[in-house]
Scaffold this active site. Structure first.
Site, PDB file in Angstrom:
ATOM      1  N   PHE A   1       0.807  -1.225   0.000  1.00  0.00           N
ATOM      2  CA  PHE A   1       0.000   0.000   0.000  1.00  0.00           C
ATOM      3  C   PHE A   1       0.842   1.278   0.000  1.00  0.00           C
ATOM      4  CE2 PHE A   1       0.354  -1.419   4.496  1.00  0.00           C
ATOM      5  CZ  PHE A   1       0.918  -0.296   5.090  1.00  0.00           C
TER       6      PHE A   1
ATOM      7  N   ARG B   1      -3.040   7.140  20.300  1.00  0.00           N
ATOM      8  CA  ARG B   1      -3.411   5.989  19.471  1.00  0.00           C
ATOM      9  C   ARG B   1      -4.744   5.388  19.933  1.00  0.00           C
ATOM     10  NH1 ARG B   1       0.114   3.980  15.571  1.00  0.00           N
ATOM     11  NH2 ARG B   1      -0.623   1.853  15.794  1.00  0.00           N
TER      12      ARG B   1
ATOM     13  N   THR C   1      -6.104   0.899  12.957  1.00  0.00           N
ATOM     14  CA  THR C   1      -5.869   1.385  11.595  1.00  0.00           C
ATOM     15  C   THR C   1      -7.122   1.354  10.720  1.00  0.00           C
ATOM     16  OG1 THR C   1      -3.630   0.482  11.824  1.00  0.00           O
ATOM     17  CG2 THR C   1      -4.335   1.133   9.601  1.00  0.00           C
TER      18      THR C   1
ATOM     19  N   ARG D   1     -11.141   7.228  14.250  1.00  0.00           N
ATOM     20  CA  ARG D   1     -11.201   6.482  12.986  1.00  0.00           C
ATOM     21  C   ARG D   1     -12.558   5.826  12.781  1.00  0.00           C
ATOM     22  NH1 ARG D   1      -4.975   4.188  13.261  1.00  0.00           N
ATOM     23  NH2 ARG D   1      -4.042   5.759  11.877  1.00  0.00           N
TER      24      ARG D   1
ATOM     25  N   HIS E   1      -3.080  10.271  11.917  1.00  0.00           N
ATOM     26  CA  HIS E   1      -1.884   9.475  12.181  1.00  0.00           C
ATOM     27  C   HIS E   1      -1.486   9.646  13.639  1.00  0.00           C
ATOM     28  CE1 HIS E   1       2.248   7.932  11.911  1.00  0.00           C
ATOM     29  NE2 HIS E   1       2.573   8.970  12.659  1.00  0.00           N
TER      30      HIS E   1
ATOM     31  N   GLU F   1       9.481  11.360  14.380  1.00  0.00           N
ATOM     32  CA  GLU F   1       8.393  11.986  13.617  1.00  0.00           C
ATOM     33  C   GLU F   1       8.185  13.449  14.012  1.00  0.00           C
ATOM     34  OE1 GLU F   1       5.028   9.365  14.008  1.00  0.00           O
ATOM     35  OE2 GLU F   1       5.953   7.832  12.725  1.00  0.00           O
TER      36      GLU F   1
HETATM   37  P1  ADP Z   1      -1.231   3.138  11.770  1.00  0.00           P
HETATM   38  O1  ADP Z   1      -1.464   4.475  11.094  1.00  0.00           O
HETATM   39  O2  ADP Z   1      -2.454   2.650  12.475  1.00  0.00           O
HETATM   40  O3  ADP Z   1       0.008   3.123  12.637  1.00  0.00           O
HETATM   41  P2  ADP Z   1       0.310   1.628   9.820  1.00  0.00           P
HETATM   42  O4  ADP Z   1       1.523   2.257  10.402  1.00  0.00           O
HETATM   43  O5  ADP Z   1       0.288   0.130   9.720  1.00  0.00           O
HETATM   44  O6  ADP Z   1      -1.007   2.064  10.605  1.00  0.00           O
HETATM   45  O7  ADP Z   1       0.061   2.188   8.354  1.00  0.00           O
HETATM   46  C1  ADP Z   1       0.292   3.554   8.054  1.00  0.00           C
HETATM   47  C2  ADP Z   1      -0.866   4.064   7.241  1.00  0.00           C
HETATM   48  O8  ADP Z   1      -0.893   3.355   5.996  1.00  0.00           O
HETATM   49  C3  ADP Z   1      -2.251   3.809   7.831  1.00  0.00           C
HETATM   50  O9  ADP Z   1      -2.631   4.758   8.794  1.00  0.00           O
HETATM   51  C4  ADP Z   1      -3.124   3.859   6.587  1.00  0.00           C
HETATM   52  O10 ADP Z   1      -3.341   5.208   6.152  1.00  0.00           O
HETATM   53  C5  ADP Z   1      -2.229   3.161   5.577  1.00  0.00           C
HETATM   54  N1  ADP Z   1      -2.481   1.711   5.528  1.00  0.00           N
HETATM   55  C6  ADP Z   1      -2.144   0.782   6.453  1.00  0.00           C
HETATM   56  N2  ADP Z   1      -2.501  -0.457   6.082  1.00  0.00           N
HETATM   57  C7  ADP Z   1      -3.083  -0.323   4.866  1.00  0.00           C
HETATM   58  C8  ADP Z   1      -3.671  -1.236   3.933  1.00  0.00           C
HETATM   59  N3  ADP Z   1      -3.727  -2.541   4.182  1.00  0.00           N
HETATM   60  N4  ADP Z   1      -4.180  -0.722   2.788  1.00  0.00           N
HETATM   61  C9  ADP Z   1      -4.118   0.601   2.517  1.00  0.00           C
HETATM   62  N5  ADP Z   1      -3.574   1.517   3.343  1.00  0.00           N
HETATM   63  C10 ADP Z   1      -3.068   1.069   4.508  1.00  0.00           C
HETATM   64 MG    MG Z   2       1.962   3.396  12.051  1.00  0.00          MG
END
Ligand code: ADP
Ligand code: MG
Length: 144
Positions: A59, A87, A93, A104, A117, A128
């Protein structure tokens, strides 16, 4: 418990929906204090660098396209256990799996366009925040 700082982003989908204020209300209701804030429209290089940890994920390209599709708000947030608190306030997510009352769940569109985020650990929060803020762009003030 310890006072921490974490990085929050109000993502482009939230700006399209006109809910910056609703999200900031959730921030302050969670006892998180905004100690840095700016609006940015990320370019590809800056979004790629921010999400470099995901560069091998399927992704990644779509995520970078989304995050550069419009402006966002980046925020340094401070409070007790700020990383976990933010969080938890955001929810998991995937908005379809996020608990009732989380950002969310209430505002996310799908697993990519998920409203906000939040940094996931002490070291990533430090990286970050520094990615978007110079130290003199972060402020201190007390809630009374
Ligand atoms: P989080 O933001 O919950 O920490 P991640 O770090 O795993 O999640 O992923 C970063 C961002 O990437 C997510 O917030 C989301 O916008 C996007 N994302 C994560 N997993 C997917 C997926 N399977 N398909 C599309 N976009 C995704
Ligand atoms: Mg993340």
């Amino acid at each position: 418990m310890a006072v921490e700082r974490t990085l929050g982003i109000i993502k482009p989908d939230s700006l399209e929906k006109g809910i910056i204020g609703e999200i900031l209300k959730r921030v302050e209701d969670a006892s998180l204090k905004v100690v840095g804030m700016k609006m940015l429209h990320l370019n590809t290089a800056r979004a790629e660098g921010f999400y470099a940890v995901h560069k091998d994920k399927p992704f990644y390209g779509s995520l970078v396209t989304f995050m550069t599709s419009g402006p966002c708000v980046v925020m340094a947030l401070e409070g007790e256990e700020a990383i976990k608190t933010w969080r938890d306030t955001a929810g998991v997510t995937n908005p379809e799996e996020a608990a009732d009352g989380t950002i969310r769940c209430d505002f996310g569109t799908n697993i990519e366009r998920n409203a906000v985020h939040g940094s996931d650990a002490t070291d990533t929060a430090k990286f970050e925040i520094a990615y978007f803020f110079e130290s003199n762009e972060l402020v201190n003030y007390e809630w009374v």
